[in-house]
Design a protein around this motif. Structure first.
Motif, PDB file in Angstrom:
ATOM      1  N   ALA A 187      16.860  -8.452   0.468  1.00  0.00           N
ATOM      2  CA  ALA A 187      15.623  -8.095  -0.241  1.00  0.00           C
ATOM      3  C   ALA A 187      15.781  -6.760  -0.960  1.00  0.00           C
ATOM      4  N   LEU A 188      16.416  -5.795  -0.303  1.00  0.00           N
ATOM      5  CA  LEU A 188      16.706  -4.523  -0.961  1.00  0.00           C
ATOM      6  C   LEU A 188      17.556  -4.734  -2.208  1.00  0.00           C
ATOM      7  N   THR A 189      18.555  -5.571  -2.087  1.00  0.00           N
ATOM      8  CA  THR A 189      19.487  -5.806  -3.194  1.00  0.00           C
ATOM      9  C   THR A 189      18.778  -6.453  -4.369  1.00  0.00           C
ATOM     10  N   ARG A 190      17.930  -7.419  -4.101  1.00  0.00           N
ATOM     11  CA  ARG A 190      17.179  -8.055  -5.190  1.00  0.00           C
ATOM     12  C   ARG A 190      16.270  -7.055  -5.895  1.00  0.00           C
ATOM     13  N   GLU A 209      16.704  -6.006  -9.871  1.00  0.00           N
ATOM     14  CA  GLU A 209      15.618  -6.129 -10.848  1.00  0.00           C
ATOM     15  C   GLU A 209      15.294  -4.775 -11.469  1.00  0.00           C
ATOM     16  N   SER A 210      15.319  -3.725 -10.673  1.00  0.00           N
ATOM     17  CA  SER A 210      15.011  -2.384 -11.175  1.00  0.00           C
ATOM     18  C   SER A 210      16.074  -1.918 -12.160  1.00  0.00           C
ATOM     19  N   LEU A 211      17.331  -2.106 -11.818  1.00  0.00           N
ATOM     20  CA  LEU A 211      18.407  -1.673 -12.710  1.00  0.00           C
ATOM     21  C   LEU A 211      18.452  -2.497 -13.988  1.00  0.00           C
ATOM     22  N   SER A 212      18.017  -3.747 -13.900  1.00  0.00           N
ATOM     23  CA  SER A 212      18.019  -4.613 -15.083  1.00  0.00           C
ATOM     24  C   SER A 212      17.099  -4.092 -16.179  1.00  0.00           C
ATOM     25  N   ASN A 213      16.124  -3.283 -15.813  1.00  0.00           N
ATOM     26  CA  ASN A 213      15.148  -2.769 -16.780  1.00  0.00           C
ATOM     27  C   ASN A 213      15.493  -1.389 -17.318  1.00  0.00           C
ATOM     28  N   ILE A 214      16.662  -0.862 -16.926  1.00  0.00           N
ATOM     29  CA  ILE A 214      17.068   0.456 -17.390  1.00  0.00           C
ATOM     30  C   ILE A 214      17.952   0.316 -18.616  1.00  0.00           C
ATOM     31  N   SER A 226      24.963  -6.593   0.389  1.00  0.00           N
ATOM     32  CA  SER A 226      24.126  -5.593  -0.286  1.00  0.00           C
ATOM     33  C   SER A 226      24.947  -4.603  -1.115  1.00  0.00           C
ATOM     34  N   ILE A 227      25.593  -5.128  -2.164  1.00  0.00           N
ATOM     35  CA  ILE A 227      26.405  -4.332  -3.084  1.00  0.00           C
ATOM     36  C   ILE A 227      26.023  -4.659  -4.516  1.00  0.00           C
ATOM     37  N   ILE A 228      25.892  -3.620  -5.351  1.00  0.00           N
ATOM     38  CA  ILE A 228      25.657  -3.805  -6.785  1.00  0.00           C
ATOM     39  C   ILE A 228      26.570  -2.845  -7.546  1.00  0.00           C
ATOM     40  N   LEU A 278      16.185   6.246  -7.030  1.00  0.00           N
ATOM     41  CA  LEU A 278      17.412   5.976  -7.780  1.00  0.00           C
ATOM     42  C   LEU A 278      17.095   5.473  -9.180  1.00  0.00           C
ATOM     43  N   THR A 279      16.151   4.564  -9.293  1.00  0.00           N
ATOM     44  CA  THR A 279      15.798   3.984 -10.591  1.00  0.00           C
ATOM     45  C   THR A 279      15.331   5.067 -11.566  1.00  0.00           C
ATOM     46  N   LYS A 280      14.494   5.963 -11.097  1.00  0.00           N
ATOM     47  CA  LYS A 280      14.028   7.072 -11.954  1.00  0.00           C
ATOM     48  C   LYS A 280      15.196   7.970 -12.364  1.00  0.00           C
ATOM     49  N   ALA A 281      16.108   8.205 -11.443  1.00  0.00           N
ATOM     50  CA  ALA A 281      17.264   9.048 -11.743  1.00  0.00           C
ATOM     51  C   ALA A 281      18.131   8.399 -12.816  1.00  0.00           C
ATOM     52  N   LEU A 282      18.366   7.107 -12.693  1.00  0.00           N
ATOM     53  CA  LEU A 282      19.207   6.423 -13.672  1.00  0.00           C
ATOM     54  C   LEU A 282      18.531   6.319 -15.030  1.00  0.00           C
ATOM     55  N   PHE A 283      17.206   6.174 -15.040  1.00  0.00           N
ATOM     56  CA  PHE A 283      16.474   6.215 -16.309  1.00  0.00           C
ATOM     57  C   PHE A 283      16.732   7.558 -17.005  1.00  0.00           C
ATOM     58  N   HIS A 284      16.635   8.626 -16.239  1.00  0.00           N
ATOM     59  CA  HIS A 284      16.826   9.962 -16.811  1.00  0.00           C
ATOM     60  C   HIS A 284      18.255  10.134 -17.336  1.00  0.00           C
ATOM     61  N   ILE A 285      19.221   9.693 -16.567  1.00  0.00           N
ATOM     62  CA  ILE A 285      20.622   9.826 -16.986  1.00  0.00           C
ATOM     63  C   ILE A 285      20.884   8.989 -18.233  1.00  0.00           C
TER      64      ILE A 285
END
Length: 445
Positions: free
Chosen positions: A314-317, A321-326, A343-345, A422-429
């Motif tokens: 569930a964490l991985t999904r 989905e979150s990374l797919s929108n960055i 649980s690897i991406i 993490l998602t917010k951090a990757l958006f910023h980067i």
């Protein structure tokens, strides 16, 4: 996607979840660890159990003192705990304690020489170096192909088994990839391999910590012949690996490491080796590491390995989905196959070297990930379409920035909250790539 808690219900099970780490701006933040495929933090109960045991710590085997006898009892009971955990047969199998999975595979590659020196070993194009390099200098090795997504080609496995015929003595395969997280159908593979008269080794370093694993009864056509895994990837530090295989394998030749603890009788003219597994555990064994693994297994069983698998999936999904929108994020795991992954991406951000992304996550946000080739360079080269010509250039010039990826890997103590950070951090980067290109030099990371 099934609903899971914003915070992990297992957070308090591990040590160090609230540790503060320094950032580039000299402030501190709570560390977030998404590098669990390399090493997990220890369970709190593991550390407590070792502290409670420490007054009784003594060298095992052959000691007459009470502490030695007690330590030996716990050490040997650990084999039974492991046997029950993965469905081994104590009458048929040897459960051998070593430093890690790498040493376990190296030992098996040495031990099988007495049986299969002239045989063919089939590995795969998705293996960790530890399940590739030990076979190369001893046997004829060929590699089962992967498809365009990086998943194992069952068709190529079948073709190679037919092509080599009885020459194939062993197929050695990862249970789950440490790069893409893909889970291989180990029992289906075992049945196929056995039909061709060969045996199967499963590198369980990434599989065993993340869901139920069962070797199945010896007489079952889908039985796993050999299984290896590491304690440090399942919340048990102190350096213990496990090698499980038929006792007969370890009776066919002298131990590859000799010395104290391996012999029953020695003179200047004769040596009589102990029976396995003791003959394969030269020197003073790592009882603390073995007890740490036993404690961690008990904790995982109390949670339930099916529950571990469900929660981490569930964490991985959610993360996928979150990374797919960055913007500018490239994902290397096939979305439709997430139900067959641990649980690897793995991912990259276009225009940024993987080392810059990893450094920025650590130094700007306190988020630990792994980057590079994850000790699986041939697999990465296929996934990243690195040509043979480019490989030659990397061989010639070690100063060239190596291709690679950034890897997220989750444990049961990670949470939706951490993934959102993490998602917010990757958006910023991603939106400030020029800033990070200026701030972090690849050659200095």
């Amino acid at each position: 996607m099934e609903h899971i808690n914003f915070l992990s219900p297992y957070k308090d099970f591990v040590v160090g979840v609230d540790t503060k780490v320094p950032l580039a701006d000299q402030t501190f933040t709570t560390a977030i660890n998404f590098d669990n495929a390399a090493t997990t933090p220890p369970f709190d109960c593991v550390m407590n159990d070792l502290v409670e045991f420490s007054p009784w710590y003594s060298s095992i085997h052959r000691g007459a003192g009470y502490k030695s006898q007690y330590s030996t009892k716990l050490y040997e009971e650990s084999r039974k705990i492991i046997s029950s955990f993965i469905g081994a047969d104590m009458d048929y199998h040897s459960i051998i304690f070593l430093k890690n999975t790498t040493e376990a595979i190296n030992k098996l590659s040495n031990k099988l020489l007495a049986l299969h020196k002239d045989g063919v070993v089939l590995s795969t194009c998705m293996e960790h170096h530890s399940n590739d390099l030990p076979w190369r200098n001893k046997y004829t090795v060929d590699y089962i192909a992967v498809d365009k997504y990086g998943e194992l080609s069952m068709e190529d496995l079948k073709n190679k088994l037919i092509s080599y015929g009885k020459k194939v003595q062993l197929v050695t395969i990862t249970g789950a990839s440490n790069v893409t997280g893909y889970i291989n159908p180990i029992h289906e593979i075992a049945e196929l391999v056995h039909q061709h008269g060969a045996k199967l080794l499963v590198d369980g370093a990434q599989l065993v910590p993340h869901g139920p694993v069962n070797m199945k009864p010896v007489e079952h056509p889908q039985h796993i012949d050999y299984l290896v895994f590491s304690a440090h990837k399942m919340y048990a530090p102190f350096g213990t690996g496990v090698l499980i295989g038929p006792k007969d394998t370890f009776r066919e030749s002298p131990p590859d490491y000799t010395g104290g603890g391996t012999v029953q009788f020695v003179s200047h003219d004769h040596i009589k080796w102990l029976d396995p597994p003791e003959r394969e555990e030269a020197g003073t064994p790592n009882i603390m590491g073995v007890l740490a693994l036993s404690s961690a297994i008990k904790k995982l069983l109390s949670i339930g390995m099916a529950q571990v698998e469900s929660y981490e999936r569930a964490l991985t999904r959610h993360a996928y989905e979150s990374l797919s929108n960055i913007p500018n994020v490239e994902l290397y795991t096939n979305k439709s196959h997430l139900h067959r992954t641990i649980s690897i991406i793995p991912f990259n951000i276009k225009g940024l070297h993987h080392s810059i992304v990893a450094a920025a996550l650590s130094k700007e946000f306190g988020i630990a990930v792994r980057n590079g080739c994850f000790c699986a360079q041939p697999y990465l080269q296929r996934l990243l379409n690195v040509s043979a010509e480019d490989s030659e250039e990397y061989m010639k010039d070690p100063t060239l920035p190596m291709p690679g990826m950034v890897r997220l890997s989750f444990g049961i103590y990670n949470s939706i909250e951490e993934i959102n950070i993490l998602t917010k951090a990757l958006f910023h980067i991603s939106r400030n790539r020029d800033l990070y290109l200026q701030k972090y030099n690849i050659q200095e990371i």
